[in-house]
Motif scaffolding. Structure first.
Motif, PDB file in Angstrom:
ATOM      1  N   TYR A 132      33.257  21.344 -56.836  1.00  0.00           N
ATOM      2  CA  TYR A 132      32.063  20.495 -56.879  1.00  0.00           C
ATOM      3  C   TYR A 132      31.549  20.388 -58.320  1.00  0.00           C
ATOM      4  N   ALA A 133      31.545  21.532 -59.011  1.00  0.00           N
ATOM      5  CA  ALA A 133      31.045  21.536 -60.396  1.00  0.00           C
ATOM      6  C   ALA A 133      31.909  20.637 -61.279  1.00  0.00           C
ATOM      7  N   ILE A 134      33.243  20.724 -61.111  1.00  0.00           N
ATOM      8  CA  ILE A 134      34.141  19.931 -61.970  1.00  0.00           C
ATOM      9  C   ILE A 134      34.088  18.450 -61.588  1.00  0.00           C
ATOM     10  N   PHE A 135      34.356  18.169 -60.323  1.00  0.00           N
ATOM     11  CA  PHE A 135      34.501  16.772 -59.915  1.00  0.00           C
ATOM     12  C   PHE A 135      33.158  16.035 -59.847  1.00  0.00           C
ATOM     13  N   SER A 136      32.175  16.667 -59.211  1.00  0.00           N
ATOM     14  CA  SER A 136      30.929  15.945 -58.966  1.00  0.00           C
ATOM     15  C   SER A 136      29.956  16.043 -60.147  1.00  0.00           C
ATOM     16  N   LEU A 137      29.687  17.263 -60.604  1.00  0.00           N
ATOM     17  CA  LEU A 137      28.670  17.416 -61.653  1.00  0.00           C
ATOM     18  C   LEU A 137      29.180  16.967 -63.020  1.00  0.00           C
ATOM     19  N   TRP A 138      30.444  17.358 -63.344  1.00  0.00           N
ATOM     20  CA  TRP A 138      30.958  17.038 -64.674  1.00  0.00           C
ATOM     21  C   TRP A 138      31.558  15.630 -64.735  1.00  0.00           C
ATOM     22  N   LEU A 139      32.471  15.331 -63.811  1.00  0.00           N
ATOM     23  CA  LEU A 139      33.178  14.053 -63.893  1.00  0.00           C
ATOM     24  C   LEU A 139      32.475  12.924 -63.127  1.00  0.00           C
ATOM     25  N   SER A 140      31.380  13.235 -62.467  1.00  0.00           N
ATOM     26  CA  SER A 140      30.599  12.243 -61.703  1.00  0.00           C
ATOM     27  C   SER A 140      31.409  11.525 -60.627  1.00  0.00           C
ATOM     28  N   ILE A 141      32.365  12.219 -60.047  1.00  0.00           N
ATOM     29  CA  ILE A 141      33.100  11.653 -58.910  1.00  0.00           C
ATOM     30  C   ILE A 141      32.317  12.040 -57.651  1.00  0.00           C
ATOM     31  N   PRO A 142      31.986  11.055 -56.826  1.00  0.00           N
ATOM     32  CA  PRO A 142      31.062  11.358 -55.712  1.00  0.00           C
ATOM     33  C   PRO A 142      31.688  12.201 -54.599  1.00  0.00           C
ATOM     34  N   VAL A 143      31.989  13.448 -54.903  1.00  0.00           N
ATOM     35  CA  VAL A 143      32.526  14.366 -53.887  1.00  0.00           C
ATOM     36  C   VAL A 143      31.379  15.232 -53.401  1.00  0.00           C
ATOM     37  N   ILE A 144      31.030  15.087 -52.136  1.00  0.00           N
ATOM     38  CA  ILE A 144      29.947  15.948 -51.600  1.00  0.00           C
ATOM     39  C   ILE A 144      30.417  16.628 -50.325  1.00  0.00           C
TER      40      ILE A 144
END
Lengths: 144, 505
Positions: A132-144
């Motif tokens: 979540y930290a890499i994909f969503s927070l850093w790369l802004s990919i909407p993985v929730i």
């Protein structure tokens, strides 16, 4: 001949059969070249032929060597993992990828890999938090 | 020559500021991490960094983007070697040789060899970019559809080398791959082929296929075989990570050959790193002293394609800088970035904006050195991270694969695709069906078909167009040599083995 090879060959042959049927409605050739149906039609026929040849060869070799294994029990962990992931992917349509994935990972870890439930939950939470930290927070990919 | 060196010196003078050096270093690290994530390759890496360049000076922005581009090429090899999950198509070969090395406890060595080969390949490509870019780019534009088709066919002909022991099985999976590649809108006529859902209009994303086939397929296979990794406890002995002299000696010729091949094929727009890595692997296997080691952790089989992969990055930049033609997804986004910075890619760019271009090239050279240092230093971190999570590796790989597949189009569709191909990969692995020919056919099949039909159209229905052109004729000869040579070599090997068996009895 193993059951898994039969499934693989049957699956590929079915897929080729569907492509073959679809390609019949496409032009085989155009004025100056081949049409969009040329490759799918010919390769689908080739694929089905190869499936048949490999199937016959595997059965003949299996009968000759007395090796017609139905090794289903060995595949149970893999099949159960696939089933968990299928359910998790289906559940992802409700809006969250990580939540159903977390449940599936916990079950795979505790039931199939033999880890304790606490360790499974802990590892799943840590893994998903990092993702979540890499994909969503850093790369802004909407993985929730 | 002096003029070129003086321009390059000017480029270095612009780049060598603390701010730019920091950007290049950060870009390399970011690129390495993004490249290592399944589903994210150079295109995604550059696209994700593009918004950050808006407020930057042109030189710094371009250094960031090219550094990320180069970094993703380095990063792609990490997950290929450690968890058998290539992030993009060129990294497949790395997984074929690197993952068996990791299973043998030589993961650190595989990462070290691949980092050094990547560096040499990248440096060779950059040297060619600096000195020969305009000359080579002029030749590349003379290639037409017949040559492109034959180049793709040359790539496909390596199927016989990837076939392993059973050519029929390889042929079946290659045919299957070509059929998978036909799904989607037809490039030439625009007709829809086997488009059962709206997501299939652009075809099946091959990255989702790779994620499923190699990542999930490997997890399912390990569960089936009750395989548990035993990589030992974390350790920081440098001898585990730094390649020995003999390993480097074994890797050097393959690295040099890969560097040349990667640069040459990288220049040709559209051919890209995938064809180059497969062709180089085929070449290495063909000339290897121990071809039986290929697929089981061969050092030349790992080093050559890794050098090829990274040499193709500067190679792909040559037509972009000199002609304005992007040869890959990554360079297409770079083209957009150049236009965004107010530059005009094309034959006049080196004249009108030469200072910025030379600064970008200088940045690439620095990035390559930074990447070698950071990647070698990070090997213990990667390997020990794997050792820490080895008991839960299946969960980590599944999570990365599912989220990686999701990130391709932000929808569940690609997770389904990865899952389906995960099952197919598992069944193929369980029954000794080679995956290399399948993925090669999926990637090259649609391109080969499209160029083939365009070439026949160019010849007004006459296939003789392939024989009339000297370059296409040479490619046909090369293809014939690969196929006939491989079949003959296999027969000779089988004959020798039979004779050795007889002598043994």
């Amino acid at each position: 001949m193993k059951w898994s090879e039969l499934i693989l060959l049957a699956g590929i042959a079915c897929f080729a059969g569907v492509i073959l049927t679809d390609s019949l409605s496409l032009p085989y050739r155009s004025a100056q070249a081949f049409g969009p149906g040329f490759i799918p039609l010919n390769f689908a026929i080739g694929t089905i032929t190869l499936c048949a040849v490999l199937f016959v060869r595997s059965v003949v070799l299996g009968l000759r060597d007395g090796d017609m294994a139905l090794d289903l029990p060995r595949a149970v962990p893999a099949l159960v993992a696939i089933a968990f992931l299928v359910l998790a992917t289906a559940a992802a349509t409700f809006g969250s990828v990580l939540a159903p994935l977390g449940v599936a990972l916990t079950l795979i870890s505790s039931l199939l890999l033999g880890h304790s439930l606490v360790r499974s939950i802990l590892m799943t939470v840590v893994t998903l938090a990092v993702i979540y930290a890499i994909f969503s927070l850093w790369l802004s990919i909407p993985v929730i | 020559m002096i003029e070129i060196l003086s321009s390059l010196g000017g480029g270095f003078a612009q780049v060598l500021t603390p701010y730019n050096l920091l950007i290049i270093f950060a870009a390399g690290i970011i690129g390495t991490v993004v490249g290592a994530l399944p589903g994210l390759g150079p295109s995604a890496g550059i696209a994700l960094m593009l918004p950050l360049t808006f407020g930057m000076p042109h030189v710094s922005g371009l250094c960031l983007l090219t550094g990320v581009y180069m970094g993703t090429m380095y990063g792609g090899r990490i997950t290929s070697i450690l968890i058998n999950t290539p992030g993009d198509a060129p990294a497949i070969i790395t997984a074929l040789e690197g993952y068996p090395m990791m299973q043998q406890g030589r993961g650190g060595l595989a990462l070290g060899i691949s980092a050094i080969s990547s560096f040499v390949g990248g440096l060779f490509g950059l040297t060619v970019l600096v000195f020969f870019a305009p000359v080579l780019a002029n030749y590349a534009i003379y290639l037409g559809a017949p040559e492109y088709f034959l180049l793709m066919a040359l790539g496909l002909s390596t199927i016989v080398l990837l076939a392993g022991g059973n050519i029929l099985k390889a042929l079946l999976v290659a045919f299957f791959g070509i059929l998978v590649g036909t799904i989607g809108a037809d490039y030439v006529s625009g007709r829809m082929r086997s488009v059962w859902t709206i997501e299939l209009i652009e075809g099946i994303d091959f990255v989702a296929i790779i994620i499923g086939l190699y990542g999930l397929g490997e997890v399912f296979y390990n569960l089936d075989q009750r395989l548990r990794l035993n990589l030992g406890k974390p350790s920081f002995r440098m001898s585990d990570f730094v390649p020995s002299r003999s390993a480097l000696r074994e890797a050097t010729p393959a690295t040099l050959r890969g560097s040349v091949l990667g640069t040459v094929i990288g220049i040709i727009p559209g051919a890209g790193a995938t064809v180059a890595t497969f062709l180089d692997y085929a070449l290495e296997k063909r000339i290897a002293r121990k071809p039986e080691e290929f697929g089981k952790g061969s050092i030349p089989g790992l080093a050559g394609p890794e050098a090829t992969n990274n040499a193709s990055v500067p190679g792909a930049l040559i037509p972009l800088i000199t002609l304005g033609i992007p040869g890959s997804g990554g360079t297409a986004i770079m083209l957009g970035a150049l236009i965004m910075f107010g530059l005009q890619p094309g034959p006049l760019m080196m004249t009108n904006s030469g200072d910025i271009m030379w600064a970008m090239i200088a940045g690439l050279i620095l990035a390559n050195f930074f990447l070698l240092a950071s990647n070698v230093l990070l090997i213990p971190v990667f390997v020990n991270l794997l050792r820490v999570v080895q008991g839960n590796l299946a969960s980590v790989v599944i999570a990365l694969c599912v989220v990686g597949a999701f990130s391709l189009s932000y929808s569940e569709f690609n997770i389904w695709i990865a899952l389906i191909f995960g099952v197919i990969g598992y069944l193929m692995r369980k029954n000794d069906y080679p995956t290399g020919p399948f993925i090669l056919a999926v990637v090259l099949g649609p391109l080969a078909e499209s160029y083939f039909r365009r070439a026949v159209m160019m010849g007004q229905g006459d296939a003789g167009i392939f024989l009339d052109r000297p370059i296409s004729m040479s490619l046909i000869l090369a293809m014939a040599v690969i196929i006939v040579g491989t079949v003959l070599a296999k027969r000779v090997m089988a004959h020798r083995r039979a004779q050795a068996d007889k002598a043994g009895h």
